[in-house]
Design an enzyme around this catalytic site. Structure first.
Site, PDB file in Angstrom:
ATOM      1  N   PRO A  19      -7.038   7.275  -5.357  1.00  0.00           N
ATOM      2  CA  PRO A  19      -8.430   6.797  -5.351  1.00  0.00           C
ATOM      3  C   PRO A  19      -8.947   6.647  -3.932  1.00  0.00           C
ATOM      4  O   PRO A  19      -8.230   6.196  -3.039  1.00  0.00           O
ATOM      5  CB  PRO A  19      -8.330   5.431  -6.051  1.00  0.00           C
ATOM      6  CG  PRO A  19      -7.087   5.516  -6.878  1.00  0.00           C
ATOM      7  CD  PRO A  19      -6.138   6.356  -6.074  1.00  0.00           C
ATOM      8  N   VAL A  22       0.745  10.124  -6.911  1.00  0.00           N
ATOM      9  CA  VAL A  22       0.639  11.526  -6.514  1.00  0.00           C
ATOM     10  C   VAL A  22       1.085  12.432  -7.641  1.00  0.00           C
ATOM     11  O   VAL A  22       2.191  12.315  -8.165  1.00  0.00           O
ATOM     12  CB  VAL A  22       1.474  11.799  -5.240  1.00  0.00           C
ATOM     13  CG1 VAL A  22       1.421  13.278  -4.883  1.00  0.00           C
ATOM     14  CG2 VAL A  22       0.914  10.972  -4.082  1.00  0.00           C
ATOM     15  N   ASP A  28     -10.207  -9.477   3.385  1.00  0.00           N
ATOM     16  CA  ASP A  28     -10.653 -10.784   2.910  1.00  0.00           C
ATOM     17  C   ASP A  28     -10.980 -11.631   4.141  1.00  0.00           C
ATOM     18  O   ASP A  28     -10.073 -12.042   4.870  1.00  0.00           O
ATOM     19  CB  ASP A  28      -9.553 -11.448   2.081  1.00  0.00           C
ATOM     20  CG  ASP A  28      -9.872 -12.882   1.692  1.00  0.00           C
ATOM     21  OD1 ASP A  28     -10.968 -13.360   2.021  1.00  0.00           O
ATOM     22  OD2 ASP A  28      -9.012 -13.523   1.055  1.00  0.00           O
ATOM     23  N   ASN A  86      -3.745   9.094   3.850  1.00  0.00           N
ATOM     24  CA  ASN A  86      -2.599   8.452   4.496  1.00  0.00           C
ATOM     25  C   ASN A  86      -2.564   8.601   6.005  1.00  0.00           C
ATOM     26  O   ASN A  86      -2.020   7.747   6.710  1.00  0.00           O
ATOM     27  CB  ASN A  86      -1.289   9.037   3.926  1.00  0.00           C
ATOM     28  CG  ASN A  86      -1.139   8.802   2.445  1.00  0.00           C
ATOM     29  OD1 ASN A  86      -1.623   7.815   1.904  1.00  0.00           O
ATOM     30  ND2 ASN A  86      -0.457   9.721   1.763  1.00  0.00           N
ATOM     31  N   HIS A  96       0.499   4.152  -2.744  1.00  0.00           N
ATOM     32  CA  HIS A  96       0.208   5.538  -2.376  1.00  0.00           C
ATOM     33  C   HIS A  96       1.348   6.484  -2.736  1.00  0.00           C
ATOM     34  O   HIS A  96       1.144   7.700  -2.807  1.00  0.00           O
ATOM     35  CB  HIS A  96      -0.125   5.635  -0.890  1.00  0.00           C
ATOM     36  CG  HIS A  96      -1.522   5.219  -0.575  1.00  0.00           C
ATOM     37  ND1 HIS A  96      -2.349   5.934   0.270  1.00  0.00           N
ATOM     38  CD2 HIS A  96      -2.259   4.167  -0.999  1.00  0.00           C
ATOM     39  CE1 HIS A  96      -3.535   5.333   0.351  1.00  0.00           C
ATOM     40  NE2 HIS A  96      -3.496   4.259  -0.407  1.00  0.00           N
ATOM     41  N   ASP A  97       2.530   5.953  -2.957  1.00  0.00           N
ATOM     42  CA  ASP A  97       3.637   6.779  -3.430  1.00  0.00           C
ATOM     43  C   ASP A  97       3.513   7.069  -4.919  1.00  0.00           C
ATOM     44  O   ASP A  97       3.803   8.176  -5.372  1.00  0.00           O
ATOM     45  CB  ASP A  97       4.967   6.062  -3.158  1.00  0.00           C
ATOM     46  CG  ASP A  97       6.168   6.877  -3.609  1.00  0.00           C
ATOM     47  OD1 ASP A  97       6.208   8.083  -3.295  1.00  0.00           O
ATOM     48  OD2 ASP A  97       7.058   6.314  -4.257  1.00  0.00           O
ATOM     49  N   THR A 149      -9.160 -15.659   3.926  1.00  0.00           N
ATOM     50  CA  THR A 149      -7.706 -15.870   4.058  1.00  0.00           C
ATOM     51  C   THR A 149      -7.034 -14.499   4.145  1.00  0.00           C
ATOM     52  O   THR A 149      -6.417 -14.034   3.183  1.00  0.00           O
ATOM     53  CB  THR A 149      -7.141 -16.661   2.856  1.00  0.00           C
ATOM     54  OG1 THR A 149      -7.516 -15.997   1.631  1.00  0.00           O
ATOM     55  CG2 THR A 149      -7.689 -18.080   2.827  1.00  0.00           C
ATOM     56  N   ARG A 191       0.837  -1.208   0.000  1.00  0.00           N
ATOM     57  CA  ARG A 191       0.000   0.000   0.000  1.00  0.00           C
ATOM     58  C   ARG A 191       0.872   1.258   0.000  1.00  0.00           C
ATOM     59  O   ARG A 191       0.534   2.263  -0.640  1.00  0.00           O
ATOM     60  CB  ARG A 191      -0.923  -0.021   1.216  1.00  0.00           C
ATOM     61  CG  ARG A 191      -1.966   1.093   1.231  1.00  0.00           C
ATOM     62  CD  ARG A 191      -3.071   0.785   2.224  1.00  0.00           C
ATOM     63  NE  ARG A 191      -4.088   1.820   2.211  1.00  0.00           N
ATOM     64  CZ  ARG A 191      -4.260   2.721   3.188  1.00  0.00           C
ATOM     65  NH1 ARG A 191      -3.491   2.686   4.267  1.00  0.00           N
ATOM     66  NH2 ARG A 191      -5.209   3.630   3.114  1.00  0.00           N
ATOM     67  N   HIS A 241      -6.333  -6.261  -2.295  1.00  0.00           N
ATOM     68  CA  HIS A 241      -7.175  -6.317  -1.109  1.00  0.00           C
ATOM     69  C   HIS A 241      -7.500  -7.748  -0.708  1.00  0.00           C
ATOM     70  O   HIS A 241      -8.373  -7.983   0.127  1.00  0.00           O
ATOM     71  CB  HIS A 241      -8.463  -5.518  -1.318  1.00  0.00           C
ATOM     72  CG  HIS A 241      -8.262  -4.042  -1.295  1.00  0.00           C
ATOM     73  ND1 HIS A 241      -9.246  -3.131  -1.626  1.00  0.00           N
ATOM     74  CD2 HIS A 241      -7.170  -3.302  -0.984  1.00  0.00           C
ATOM     75  CE1 HIS A 241      -8.770  -1.909  -1.514  1.00  0.00           C
ATOM     76  NE2 HIS A 241      -7.510  -1.981  -1.131  1.00  0.00           N
ATOM     77  N   THR A 242      -6.796  -8.689  -1.293  1.00  0.00           N
ATOM     78  CA  THR A 242      -6.945 -10.076  -0.872  1.00  0.00           C
ATOM     79  C   THR A 242      -6.194 -10.342   0.431  1.00  0.00           C
ATOM     80  O   THR A 242      -6.306 -11.421   0.995  1.00  0.00           O
ATOM     81  CB  THR A 242      -6.445 -11.045  -1.969  1.00  0.00           C
ATOM     82  OG1 THR A 242      -6.833 -12.369  -1.641  1.00  0.00           O
ATOM     83  CG2 THR A 242      -4.940 -10.992  -2.122  1.00  0.00           C
TER      84      THR A 242
END
Length: 348
Positions: free
Chosen positions: A182, A74, A264, A113, A70-71, A267, A66, A212-213
């Site tokens: 986003p 921008v 998730d 952030n 997020h880097d 798992t 993440r 996002h798993t």
């Protein structure tokens, strides 16, 4: 002969074109063998450090990927007069900079952030180890890219060849972080537009969402779906009712918005394709997750179905999309610097 004004104008245009050449051609300057003669063991140092961090923090793999995401998203908000879009200096480790020196506002404190993005201590530890072996050689931006790959592969996900050669920014852009990243509250159209702006397509959107798993999310990022979705006074109708009851118990109205929930539920610490099978049964945690499958007529639906039924297809697409994302207009050559401390600009 040009007048003074014309000379200035053409000089300005030439300078801007030179900047554009650096920005849009920089991807081609990255190389898998960039550190082969200067720090040949950099990948193993990063991987060993991430593996060590995982022994005490099961969340760190998701947190590190993440950080990289997020880097890279921008926008520096630079608009040359003859262009109708911004130029992105993406994967430049600007997210790691603390306030100090010429950094008056940190991206760490931007809304997406603040009290959410984590893993900075692990990055600092990796940097310290690398500086011992290869001082002033490896950029913090490359460390983020390598740590993201290690985080996925060590969590039973795919591996890919990370292209290297990024350099570190000497500025931060908190305003850009507030607008470019986003949001979990945005609709699919807006999220797609933000990815399209940096050259990522619908397949990239679905594949990257698959991160996002694993990992966790705070209640504040999805609680609007549980009780009063879009001001209706009712929950989001796309939420599986059994899953809804569990989430309402974990995130009661007026409860602690920072409470963590597994992205998730099946798992939570393994990188697999369960994220997509969860979407098929309406168990996407964030609004932006479930909309990939529940938005009528969206081209994302067939991609979700494919990834849910074929983990290998997801892994291959994810690896390709991570390479594309990691190459969003990095600083290269003589641009930026190689920070010796990821938290601050050299000399500050």
């Amino acid at each position: 002969m040009f007048s003074t004004n014309n000379t200035y104008y053409y000089s300005l245009v030439a300078t801007i074109l030179l900047v554009l050449t650096f920005v849009f051609c920089s991807e081609g300057q990255l190389s898998a063998s960039f550190y082969s003669s200067t720090c040949s063991n950099v990948s193993s140092i990063v991987r060993d450090s991430v593996q060590q961090a995982l022994t005490s923090d099961s969340r760190i793999a998701a947190s590190l990927i993440r950080l990289h995401f997020h880097d890279c998203f921008v926008d520096v908000n630079f608009h040359p007069p003859f262009l109708f879009h911004s130029i992105f200096f993406g994967c430049d480790a600007s997210i790691l900079l603390d306030v100090g020196g010429n950094i008056t506002q940190s991206e760490k404190n931007a809304a997406p952030n603040d009290n959410s993005v984590r893993g900075f201590d692990v990055v600092d530890s990796i940097k310290t180890t690398i500086e011992t072996s290869c001082p002033a050689v490896v950029s913090c931006a490359d460390i983020l890219a390598l740590a993201a790959e290690a985080s996925v592969s060590l969590s039973q996900g795919p591996s890919w060849t990370v292209l290297l050669g990024r350099r570190d920014s000497v500025t931060a852009n908190q305003a850009g972080a507030n607008t470019s990243l986003p949001s979990p509250f945005e609709n699919l159209t807006n999220v797609s537009s933000k990815l399209s702006a940096v050259g990522l397509d619908i397949t990239d959107l679905v594949a990257l969402s698959g991160a996002h798993t694993f990992g966790r999310s705070q209640c504040q990022f999805f609680s609007q779906r549980l009780f009063n979705f879009n001001g209706t006074g009712s929950p989001d109708p796309t939420l599986n009712t059994t899953y809804l009851a569990t989430l309402q118990q974990n995130c009661p109205q007026n409860g602690n918005g920072a409470t963590l929930n597994n992205l998730d539920p099946s798992t939570p610490d393994t990188f697999d394709n369960k994220y997509f099978t969860n979407l098929l049964i309406n168990q996407g945690l964030l609004q932006t997750d479930q909309e990939l499958f529940s938005t009528d007529g969206s081209s994302t639906i067939s991609i979700v179905n494919n990834f849910a039924n074929n983990q290998s297809a997801f892994f291959e697409a994810f690896a390709q999309s991570m390479i594309k994302m990691g190459n969003i207009s990095p600083l290269t050559g003589t641009q930026g610097q190689i920070r010796t401390d990821c938290k601050k600009v050299n000399g500050s």
